[in-house]
Design an enzyme around this catalytic site. Structure first.
Site, PDB file in Angstrom:
ATOM      1  N   ARG A  80      12.398 -46.877 -59.091  1.00  0.00           N
ATOM      2  CA  ARG A  80      13.342 -46.000 -58.395  1.00  0.00           C
ATOM      3  C   ARG A  80      12.874 -45.837 -56.951  1.00  0.00           C
ATOM      4  NH1 ARG A  80      13.473 -39.734 -58.085  1.00  0.00           N
ATOM      5  NH2 ARG A  80      15.452 -39.476 -56.998  1.00  0.00           N
ATOM      6  N   HIS A 124      17.854 -39.385 -50.518  1.00  0.00           N
ATOM      7  CA  HIS A 124      16.604 -38.656 -50.770  1.00  0.00           C
ATOM      8  C   HIS A 124      16.229 -37.993 -49.436  1.00  0.00           C
ATOM      9  CE1 HIS A 124      12.967 -38.543 -53.681  1.00  0.00           C
ATOM     10  NE2 HIS A 124      12.673 -37.707 -52.692  1.00  0.00           N
ATOM     11  N   GLU A 169      17.476 -34.148 -55.975  1.00  0.00           N
ATOM     12  CA  GLU A 169      17.099 -32.738 -55.856  1.00  0.00           C
ATOM     13  C   GLU A 169      17.909 -31.972 -54.807  1.00  0.00           C
ATOM     14  OE1 GLU A 169      12.879 -32.276 -55.409  1.00  0.00           O
ATOM     15  OE2 GLU A 169      12.437 -33.240 -57.310  1.00  0.00           O
ATOM     16  N   ASN A 296      13.671 -34.452 -62.718  1.00  0.00           N
ATOM     17  CA  ASN A 296      12.348 -34.406 -62.092  1.00  0.00           C
ATOM     18  C   ASN A 296      11.671 -33.133 -62.574  1.00  0.00           C
ATOM     19  OD1 ASN A 296      13.223 -36.610 -60.652  1.00  0.00           O
ATOM     20  ND2 ASN A 296      13.203 -35.601 -58.641  1.00  0.00           N
ATOM     21  N   TYR A 298       7.921 -30.896 -62.384  1.00  0.00           N
ATOM     22  CA  TYR A 298       6.540 -30.701 -61.923  1.00  0.00           C
ATOM     23  C   TYR A 298       5.867 -29.503 -62.586  1.00  0.00           C
ATOM     24  CZ  TYR A 298       7.412 -34.453 -58.708  1.00  0.00           C
ATOM     25  OH  TYR A 298       7.699 -35.704 -58.212  1.00  0.00           O
ATOM     26  N   GLU A 362      11.155 -38.367 -62.008  1.00  0.00           N
ATOM     27  CA  GLU A 362       9.899 -38.076 -61.283  1.00  0.00           C
ATOM     28  C   GLU A 362       9.040 -37.155 -62.136  1.00  0.00           C
ATOM     29  OE1 GLU A 362      10.090 -36.344 -57.343  1.00  0.00           O
ATOM     30  OE2 GLU A 362      11.742 -37.684 -56.780  1.00  0.00           O
TER      31      GLU A 362
HETATM   32  C1  FCB Z   1       9.835 -33.942 -55.281  1.00  0.00           C
HETATM   33  C2  FCB Z   1      10.449 -34.929 -54.306  1.00  0.00           C
HETATM   34  C3  FCB Z   1       9.561 -36.099 -53.977  1.00  0.00           C
HETATM   35  C4  FCB Z   1       8.104 -35.699 -53.857  1.00  0.00           C
HETATM   36  C5  FCB Z   1       7.674 -34.865 -55.035  1.00  0.00           C
HETATM   37  C6  FCB Z   1       6.215 -34.458 -54.989  1.00  0.00           C
HETATM   38  O1  FCB Z   1      10.414 -32.702 -55.111  1.00  0.00           O
HETATM   39  O2  FCB Z   1      11.662 -35.428 -54.812  1.00  0.00           O
HETATM   40  O3  FCB Z   1      10.054 -36.694 -52.819  1.00  0.00           O
HETATM   41  O4  FCB Z   1       7.889 -35.087 -52.663  1.00  0.00           O
HETATM   42  O5  FCB Z   1       8.470 -33.724 -55.130  1.00  0.00           O
END
Ligand code: FCB
Length: 458
Positions: A80, A124, A169, A296, A298, A362
């Protein structure tokens, strides 16, 4: 060090990595590329750590053959990446810049030759500056310009690209870019920024039909999701958490999958039909059927009500609280693999049969990696992060969520937005002085995992 005894993922499950144009390409003034909002933003004093910029980034524009070679060594099935709109349409509308399209054409062919499926993201975050000068995502017209650009990209690449992602995002663009000014274009419009949510979604909907008309196969949108954890059972905290969840997780998903804005946005003064700029027919465009949802992930977010004394000063009906009791990444983000299983099962419950197949587009972590005296980078915290999160995906699949792929953020260390080059997320270490690439221990670990999964199916 973890073992590689993972549950076997479903047949056809795709493993890969993700990157984005501004974070890796550099070459910002080459071959006719126009200026993006990130070029402009990075020149503003004080907004990026140490005044760093993506002017050179990690020079992927010139070093892409080496980067594709690294990906083939990794054995991934999917890559991607994002297309830089200002490389393809420097003014954001009108004339097409042939060398820009040629770049992605060559990259696509090289990926396919290496057995890797290209998965381009159209947007992006690098909006052409001329469009920002005309109002950016605050202007409805930007949605139409986005669809025009989507058609140009698909006309060139759709014959070789099975799945397209429209936006990356959009929550971050609205919140960081237009409400708080932490990201480009650096506006501090607070709740007025909600118009940019609707215009991005409209752009997504218009681009979806433009892509399909230009021959694109599958179309998806990528959102970042974060389970919203209430700081306590106090009804004020619970209400604040519901409001935050609506803003972060639902605002960019309900309209797409259900055709309506979440009622809980009322905490932000949004009416039942959505932000004031919504026009008749918009939600039908936005909710055009999708083939996949990009997730995505985190970390989770912990929420409380704002202290009553500050309510008059802050229009926000919530406050972010630190999550304690977990390890943190170099970025300070809590490491909570179970949050990914939780989020995926929330999505499955919330959207039921309206939820298309999910791709984790992600997931990854920043580590303060430095080569040791043999030049090796033993990034055990990243291995442990990825191990935990991949198992969390397996748990979600076992619970019935239809997850089709997993992409690590990111292939190689790169320009991490407002943090400049200070956060290293890569499986490959990059010496930012020499641009030398060195695979880290996590690279070998992920390569072995991919190979083991391929073996377990044969
Ligand atoms: C996400 C973004 C990516 C990167 C990661 C750590 O929010 O999509 O570009 O910065 O975080």
């Amino acid at each position: 060090m973890s073992d590689l005894e993972f549950p076997a993922f479903p047949p056809g499950f795709s493993w890969g990595v993700a990157t984005s144009a501004y974070q890796i390409e550099g070459a910002v003034a080459e071959d006719g590329r126009g200026e993006s909002v990130w070029d402009t933003f990075c020149r503003r004093p004080g907004v990026i750590r140490d005044g760093q910029t993506g002017d050179l980034a990690v020079d992927h524009y010139h070093r892409w053959p080496e980067d594709v070679e690294l990906m083939t060594r990794l054995g991934i099935g999917t890559y991607r990446f994002s297309l830089a709109w200002p490389r393809i349409q420097p003014a954001g509308s009108g004339a097409v810049n042939a060398p820009g399209l040629d770049f992605y054409d060559r990259l696509t062919d090289a990926l396919l030759a290496g057995g890797i499926t290209p998965m381009p993201t159209l947007y992006h975050w690098d909006l052409p500056q001329p469009l920002e000068d005309a109002g950016g995502w605050m202007a409805r017209d930007t949605a139409y310009r986005f669809a025009e650009y989507a058609a140009i990209a698909a006309e060139r690449l759709a014959d070789r690209v099975p799945m397209w992602i429209t936006l990356n995002e959009p929550f971050v663009v609205t919140a960081y870019g237009y409400a708080l000014g932490i990201h480009a274009p650096g506006k501090t419009l607070l709740l007025d920024a909600l118009a940019t949510a609707h215009h991005q979604l409209l752009g997504h909907g218009l681009a979806t039909s433009a892509l399909r008309a230009a021959g694109a196969g599958e179309v998806a949108i990528t959102n970042n999701y974060s389970p919203a954890w209430t700081a306590s059972d106090d009804p004020r905290d619970v209400a604040a958490t519901t409001a935050y969840d609506a803003l972060h997780n639902r605002m960019f998903t309900d309209p797409v999958l259900l055709g309506s804005y979440p009622a809980a946005l009322s905490a932000f003064g949004v009416g039942p039909d959505g932000p004031d700029c919504v026009r008749d027919g918009d939600l039908a465009i936005i909710s055009a059927p999708l083939d996949a949802l990009g997730v995505n992930y985190y970390n989770p977010t912990r929420i409380s009500a704002p202290p009553e004394t500050t309510a008059a000063e802050s229009p926000l009906p919530f406050e972010l609280q630190p999550i304690t009791g977990y390890q943190v990444t170099a970025f300070g983000w809590p490491v909570v693999p179970a949050g990914l299983t939780e989020m995926l099962t929330i999505l499955a419950r919330r959207y039921g049969d309206k939820l298309p197949p999910v791709h984790i587009t992600e997931n990854g972590c920043s580590v303060a990696d430095q080569p040791d005296d043999r030049g090796e980078i033993d990034d055990q915290p990243r291995i442990s992060y990825l191990d935990g999160h991949i198992r969390a995906v397996a748990d979600a699949i076992a619970a019935g969520v239809d997850v089709r792929g997993y992409l690590v953020w990111t292939l190689m260390d790169n320009f991490e937005w407002a943090e400049g080059f200070h956060q290293r997320f890569g499986l490959v270490h990059v010496d930012f002085e020499t641009q030398r690439r060195t695979p880290k221990a996590s690279f070998s670990w992920y390569r072995d995992l991919i190979a083991a999964q391929a073996g377990s199916r044969s």
